[in-house]
Design a protein around this motif. Sequence first.
Motif, PDB file in Angstrom:
ATOM      1  N   GLY A  61      38.477 118.402  30.707  1.00  0.00           N
ATOM      2  CA  GLY A  61      37.796 119.628  31.114  1.00  0.00           C
ATOM      3  C   GLY A  61      38.331 120.835  30.373  1.00  0.00           C
ATOM      4  N   GLY A  62      39.651 120.855  30.104  1.00  0.00           N
ATOM      5  CA  GLY A  62      40.233 121.947  29.342  1.00  0.00           C
ATOM      6  C   GLY A  62      39.708 121.994  27.920  1.00  0.00           C
ATOM      7  N   VAL A  63      39.590 120.828  27.294  1.00  0.00           N
ATOM      8  CA  VAL A  63      39.058 120.759  25.929  1.00  0.00           C
ATOM      9  C   VAL A  63      37.603 121.219  25.911  1.00  0.00           C
ATOM     10  N   PHE A  64      36.812 120.717  26.856  1.00  0.00           N
ATOM     11  CA  PHE A  64      35.411 121.106  26.929  1.00  0.00           C
ATOM     12  C   PHE A  64      35.273 122.600  27.234  1.00  0.00           C
ATOM     13  N   GLY A  65      36.118 123.101  28.144  1.00  0.00           N
ATOM     14  CA  GLY A  65      36.039 124.506  28.531  1.00  0.00           C
ATOM     15  C   GLY A  65      36.297 125.447  27.368  1.00  0.00           C
ATOM     16  N   VAL A  66      37.374 125.208  26.639  1.00  0.00           N
ATOM     17  CA  VAL A  66      37.701 126.098  25.525  1.00  0.00           C
ATOM     18  C   VAL A  66      36.662 125.968  24.420  1.00  0.00           C
ATOM     19  N   ALA A  67      36.101 124.776  24.236  1.00  0.00           N
ATOM     20  CA  ALA A  67      35.103 124.565  23.192  1.00  0.00           C
ATOM     21  C   ALA A  67      33.801 125.293  23.506  1.00  0.00           C
ATOM     22  N   ILE A  68      33.291 125.122  24.708  1.00  0.00           N
ATOM     23  CA  ILE A  68      31.987 125.704  25.027  1.00  0.00           C
ATOM     24  C   ILE A  68      32.065 127.221  25.112  1.00  0.00           C
ATOM     25  N   ILE A  69      33.171 127.752  25.642  1.00  0.00           N
ATOM     26  CA  ILE A  69      33.309 129.210  25.740  1.00  0.00           C
ATOM     27  C   ILE A  69      33.444 129.827  24.351  1.00  0.00           C
ATOM     28  N   ALA A  70      34.323 129.254  23.522  1.00  0.00           N
ATOM     29  CA  ALA A  70      34.496 129.772  22.171  1.00  0.00           C
ATOM     30  C   ALA A  70      33.211 129.641  21.362  1.00  0.00           C
ATOM     31  N   GLY A  71      32.496 128.535  21.544  1.00  0.00           N
ATOM     32  CA  GLY A  71      31.246 128.336  20.827  1.00  0.00           C
ATOM     33  C   GLY A  71      30.201 129.375  21.186  1.00  0.00           C
ATOM     34  N   VAL A 165      24.439 124.870  21.285  1.00  0.00           N
ATOM     35  CA  VAL A 165      25.898 124.845  21.422  1.00  0.00           C
ATOM     36  C   VAL A 165      26.318 124.120  22.696  1.00  0.00           C
ATOM     37  N   VAL A 166      25.651 124.413  23.804  1.00  0.00           N
ATOM     38  CA  VAL A 166      26.007 123.778  25.089  1.00  0.00           C
ATOM     39  C   VAL A 166      25.739 122.279  25.041  1.00  0.00           C
ATOM     40  N   PHE A 167      24.578 121.891  24.518  1.00  0.00           N
ATOM     41  CA  PHE A 167      24.242 120.464  24.438  1.00  0.00           C
ATOM     42  C   PHE A 167      25.228 119.730  23.538  1.00  0.00           C
ATOM     43  N   LEU A 168      25.527 120.309  22.387  1.00  0.00           N
ATOM     44  CA  LEU A 168      26.461 119.677  21.460  1.00  0.00           C
ATOM     45  C   LEU A 168      27.847 119.536  22.074  1.00  0.00           C
ATOM     46  N   MET A 170      28.674 119.426  25.268  1.00  0.00           N
ATOM     47  CA  MET A 170      28.674 118.471  26.381  1.00  0.00           C
ATOM     48  C   MET A 170      28.673 117.039  25.879  1.00  0.00           C
ATOM     49  N   MET A 171      27.811 116.733  24.924  1.00  0.00           N
ATOM     50  CA  MET A 171      27.767 115.379  24.384  1.00  0.00           C
ATOM     51  C   MET A 171      29.054 115.050  23.627  1.00  0.00           C
ATOM     52  N   ASP A 172      29.581 116.042  22.928  1.00  0.00           N
ATOM     53  CA  ASP A 172      30.817 115.864  22.175  1.00  0.00           C
ATOM     54  C   ASP A 172      31.976 115.540  23.113  1.00  0.00           C
ATOM     55  N   ALA A 173      32.139 116.352  24.156  1.00  0.00           N
ATOM     56  CA  ALA A 173      33.237 116.131  25.099  1.00  0.00           C
ATOM     57  C   ALA A 173      33.048 114.832  25.873  1.00  0.00           C
ATOM     58  N   PHE A 174      31.805 114.512  26.205  1.00  0.00           N
ATOM     59  CA  PHE A 174      31.512 113.304  26.977  1.00  0.00           C
ATOM     60  C   PHE A 174      31.896 112.047  26.201  1.00  0.00           C
ATOM     61  N   LEU A 175      31.456 111.958  24.949  1.00  0.00           N
ATOM     62  CA  LEU A 175      31.735 110.764  24.155  1.00  0.00           C
ATOM     63  C   LEU A 175      33.154 110.772  23.584  1.00  0.00           C
ATOM     64  N   SER A 176      33.616 111.928  23.137  1.00  0.00           N
ATOM     65  CA  SER A 176      34.960 112.007  22.572  1.00  0.00           C
ATOM     66  C   SER A 176      36.032 111.787  23.634  1.00  0.00           C
ATOM     67  N   GLY A 177      35.667 111.993  24.900  1.00  0.00           N
ATOM     68  CA  GLY A 177      36.648 111.855  25.975  1.00  0.00           C
ATOM     69  C   GLY A 177      36.732 110.470  26.569  1.00  0.00           C
ATOM     70  N   ASP A 178      36.141 109.486  25.923  1.00  0.00           N
ATOM     71  CA  ASP A 178      36.196 108.106  26.428  1.00  0.00           C
ATOM     72  C   ASP A 178      35.704 108.023  27.859  1.00  0.00           C
TER      73      ASP A 178
END
Length: 245
Positions: A61-71, A165-168, A170-178
């Motif tokens: 969640g931390g990785v996804f949070g910083v990614a989506i906000i910065a994006g 940005v949001v879709f990318l 979410m899918m990125d964090a979902f798959l990259s996060g195993d």
Amino acid sequence: MRRYVEGVELNVRTFLRTPLNAVLALVLPIVVIEGWGQAMAGLPAMPTVEAVPLTMGRLLGGVFGVAIIAGLLGLAQMISARKADRRLVQTGYPSWTLLATRLVTLGGVTVVVATVNYGVLRLTITPEAPVLAFVFLALAGVVYAFIGALVGAVLPRLFEGSLIVVFLAMMDAFLSGDSPLAADVPEFVQYFPLYHPKELLQAAVFDGTFATADLVFVGGYVLVLLVLVTVVFGVTMRTSGGWST
């Protein structure tokens, strides 16, 4: 040098004048980290995949949070200043200065976003290597800040760009996060923007180490994005009346 300093100050003031930016940077991390952690930890174990612990869920969640906000901030910054940039270029203001000050400001804002996300994580997680964990979390933000800036430069529409940005992310964090819902993750997922930052952050948190290959990959990703943003920004400024140095 003075132009660069003035440009950064102007971008910072513009950022602070928008209340939504403060909400994204300060409030959203708490919701995303805890919400993502609880959601993933609440998923039951399945025959092919183990359940994700709450700590791992919060970390993702931390990785996804910083990614989506910065994006989103990178996207908004490029779009909101588009008309002003064109006017400045037409009056002879150096385009390289505009781009450099914008990216420096974006990098600084991303560090602030990463600091907030890291602070929220530290409430429930104690990393083995705290400094490395913060640096790698910030790197994840920088990658998506540049992705957001690239989307904003290519598609200067806030609504459509935000959806991308949001879709990318979410899918990125979902798959990259195993994710336990993605039992058979294809090999190409390792080329997703968040895969290697996630690996770096996990290693720093749980083992206090990191893999040099992961760090090199992230550095290459940032460099490629920087080149792309520069090229697109240059083309945009040229079509608006000139590309000055």
